[in-house]
Design a protein around this motif. Structure first.
Motif, PDB file in Angstrom:
ATOM      1  N   THR A  18      -4.430  -8.305   3.770  1.00 30.65           N
ATOM      2  CA  THR A  18      -5.294  -7.253   4.308  1.00 30.65           C
ATOM      3  C   THR A  18      -4.960  -6.952   5.763  1.00 30.65           C
ATOM      4  O   THR A  18      -4.842  -5.782   6.161  1.00 30.65           O
ATOM      5  CB  THR A  18      -6.773  -7.663   4.197  1.00 30.65           C
ATOM      6  OG1 THR A  18      -7.082  -7.976   2.842  1.00 30.65           O
ATOM      7  CG2 THR A  18      -7.682  -6.541   4.671  1.00 30.65           C
ATOM      8  N   SER A  32      -8.359   2.859   2.808  1.00 26.81           N
ATOM      9  CA  SER A  32      -8.349   2.599   1.362  1.00 26.81           C
ATOM     10  C   SER A  32      -7.640   1.293   1.038  1.00 26.81           C
ATOM     11  O   SER A  32      -8.137   0.466   0.262  1.00 26.81           O
ATOM     12  CB  SER A  32      -7.668   3.754   0.622  1.00 26.81           C
ATOM     13  OG  SER A  32      -8.383   4.951   0.799  1.00 26.81           O
ATOM     14  N   ALA A  33      -6.459   1.088   1.643  1.00 23.38           N
ATOM     15  CA  ALA A  33      -5.668  -0.113   1.351  1.00 23.38           C
ATOM     16  C   ALA A  33      -6.349  -1.370   1.885  1.00 23.38           C
ATOM     17  O   ALA A  33      -6.529  -2.360   1.164  1.00 23.38           O
ATOM     18  CB  ALA A  33      -4.269   0.029   1.946  1.00 23.38           C
ATOM     19  N   THR A  36      -9.727  -2.044   0.098  1.00 25.79           N
ATOM     20  CA  THR A  36      -9.544  -2.542  -1.271  1.00 25.79           C
ATOM     21  C   THR A  36      -9.158  -4.012  -1.277  1.00 25.79           C
ATOM     22  O   THR A  36      -9.738  -4.816  -2.016  1.00 25.79           O
ATOM     23  CB  THR A  36      -8.459  -1.718  -2.000  1.00 25.79           C
ATOM     24  OG1 THR A  36      -8.884  -0.352  -2.073  1.00 25.79           O
ATOM     25  CG2 THR A  36      -8.232  -2.263  -3.396  1.00 25.79           C
ATOM     26  N   PHE A  37      -8.198  -4.377  -0.437  1.00 22.05           N
ATOM     27  CA  PHE A  37      -7.774  -5.775  -0.411  1.00 22.05           C
ATOM     28  C   PHE A  37      -8.826  -6.666   0.256  1.00 22.05           C
ATOM     29  O   PHE A  37      -8.947  -7.844  -0.084  1.00 22.05           O
ATOM     30  CB  PHE A  37      -6.418  -5.904   0.295  1.00 22.05           C
ATOM     31  CG  PHE A  37      -5.258  -5.691  -0.627  1.00 22.05           C
ATOM     32  CD1 PHE A  37      -4.678  -6.752  -1.303  1.00 22.05           C
ATOM     33  CD2 PHE A  37      -4.763  -4.419  -0.846  1.00 22.05           C
ATOM     34  CE1 PHE A  37      -3.622  -6.556  -2.175  1.00 22.05           C
ATOM     35  CE2 PHE A  37      -3.702  -4.197  -1.716  1.00 22.05           C
ATOM     36  CZ  PHE A  37      -3.128  -5.275  -2.380  1.00 22.05           C
ATOM     37  N   ALA A  39     -12.019  -6.182  -0.172  1.00 21.68           N
ATOM     38  CA  ALA A  39     -12.966  -6.402  -1.271  1.00 21.68           C
ATOM     39  C   ALA A  39     -12.428  -7.430  -2.255  1.00 21.68           C
ATOM     40  O   ALA A  39     -13.179  -8.264  -2.783  1.00 21.68           O
ATOM     41  CB  ALA A  39     -13.250  -5.075  -1.979  1.00 21.68           C
ATOM     42  N   LEU A  40     -11.114  -7.386  -2.519  1.00 22.93           N
ATOM     43  CA  LEU A  40     -10.496  -8.380  -3.411  1.00 22.93           C
ATOM     44  C   LEU A  40     -10.603  -9.775  -2.821  1.00 22.93           C
ATOM     45  O   LEU A  40     -10.857 -10.754  -3.541  1.00 22.93           O
ATOM     46  CB  LEU A  40      -9.030  -8.025  -3.660  1.00 22.93           C
ATOM     47  CG  LEU A  40      -8.757  -6.809  -4.546  1.00 22.93           C
ATOM     48  CD1 LEU A  40      -7.257  -6.508  -4.569  1.00 22.93           C
ATOM     49  CD2 LEU A  40      -9.272  -7.052  -5.962  1.00 22.93           C
ATOM     50  N   SER A  94     -16.693  -4.149   2.669  1.00 19.54           N
ATOM     51  CA  SER A  94     -15.334  -3.633   2.503  1.00 19.54           C
ATOM     52  C   SER A  94     -15.322  -2.311   1.746  1.00 19.54           C
ATOM     53  O   SER A  94     -14.623  -1.363   2.129  1.00 19.54           O
ATOM     54  CB  SER A  94     -14.467  -4.666   1.776  1.00 19.54           C
ATOM     55  OG  SER A  94     -14.352  -5.859   2.526  1.00 19.54           O
ATOM     56  N   VAL A  95     -16.091  -2.247   0.667  1.00 22.12           N
ATOM     57  CA  VAL A  95     -16.139  -1.013  -0.131  1.00 22.12           C
ATOM     58  C   VAL A  95     -16.790   0.113   0.666  1.00 22.12           C
ATOM     59  O   VAL A  95     -16.299   1.250   0.673  1.00 22.12           O
ATOM     60  CB  VAL A  95     -16.901  -1.256  -1.454  1.00 22.12           C
ATOM     61  CG1 VAL A  95     -17.118   0.063  -2.192  1.00 22.12           C
ATOM     62  CG2 VAL A  95     -16.121  -2.227  -2.330  1.00 22.12           C
ATOM     63  N   ILE A  98     -14.478   1.765   3.300  1.00 20.13           N
ATOM     64  CA  ILE A  98     -13.431   2.688   2.848  1.00 20.13           C
ATOM     65  C   ILE A  98     -13.842   4.138   3.119  1.00 20.13           C
ATOM     66  O   ILE A  98     -13.047   4.958   3.588  1.00 20.13           O
ATOM     67  CB  ILE A  98     -13.134   2.486   1.345  1.00 20.13           C
ATOM     68  CG1 ILE A  98     -12.509   1.105   1.126  1.00 20.13           C
ATOM     69  CG2 ILE A  98     -12.207   3.583   0.822  1.00 20.13           C
ATOM     70  CD1 ILE A  98     -12.314   0.755  -0.344  1.00 20.13           C
TER      71      ILE A  98
END
Length: 202
Positions: A18, A32-33, A36-37, A39-40, A94-95, A98
């Motif tokens: 991230t 976005s990138a 997303t990571f 959130a992962l 995180s989401v 974005i």
């Protein structure tokens, strides 16, 4: 390798990915990138925390070239509960980021700082010794300080607020360090299990 060990490793790796993405991808896809990571990374924390809470075992041991005991992150039910709760919030942040982050809040520094802030908070509950705890604590503290500084060029109040926040967080670090130093000296070890065996007259 147990599922808990894999989960702990995944959080460290995803946090690094991230932060790397935050500095390497174009600005138009950075949020976005990185979001997303991020959130992962927190999703890995949710799974790992749930596994720890249900009694699954696992650990990571890192040997240092310093005269201290190896750093160890390991599972416990209480640690799993806190990791689960923090990681759920991490996913939401995180989401949300974005779509929300723009301008200074979508900078490389902001997204990289958020990654380190979240992984520090998620892994503090897995620390089994004072050195690991302090390392994760300081990762969390520095990440949050850099997040506050993200808008210092646009809002002059941010700089003074960050100075106060940094002073308080580092004072907390020094007080915890002092307490751990006393306990480690009495126990002859930096591990929490050794400290737990101390008595008031030790």
């Amino acid at each position: 390798m147990t599922a808990v060990t894999a989960g702990l490793l995944a959080q460290l790796v995803l946090a690094l990915i991230t932060a790397t993405l935050a500095f390497s991808v174009p600005a138009r896809i950075r949020s976005s990138a990185s979001g997303t990571f991020g959130a992962l990374n927190s999703a890995a924390g949710v799974v790992t925390g749930a596994l720890m809470l249900s009694g699954n075992r696992g650990s990571i041991t890192i040997t240092l070239a310093l005269p201290v005991e190896p750093l160890t992150l390991a599972s416990s039910r209480l640690g799993g509960l806190f990791m689960l709760l923090v990681s759920i919030v991490g996913i939401l942040v995180s989401v949300y980021g974005i779509g929300y982050a723009h301008g200074a809040t979508a900078s490389r520094t902001s997204w990289a700082s958020l990654a380190f802030f979240l992984v520090g908070m998620q892994l503090v509950p897995a620390a089994t010794d004072s050195v690991s705890f302090l390392l994760m604590w300081e990762t969390m503290a520095l990440g949050s300080t850099m997040l506050l500084l993200a808008e210092h060029a646009h809002r002059h109040q941010v700089s003074s607020a960050t100075i106060w926040y940094s002073a308080m967080s580092q004072l907390s670090f020094l007080l915890i360090l002092g307490g751990f130093t006393v306990l480690a000296a009495a126990a002859g070890s930096t591990s929490f299990s050794a400290m737990h065996g101390l008595t008031p007259h030790s």
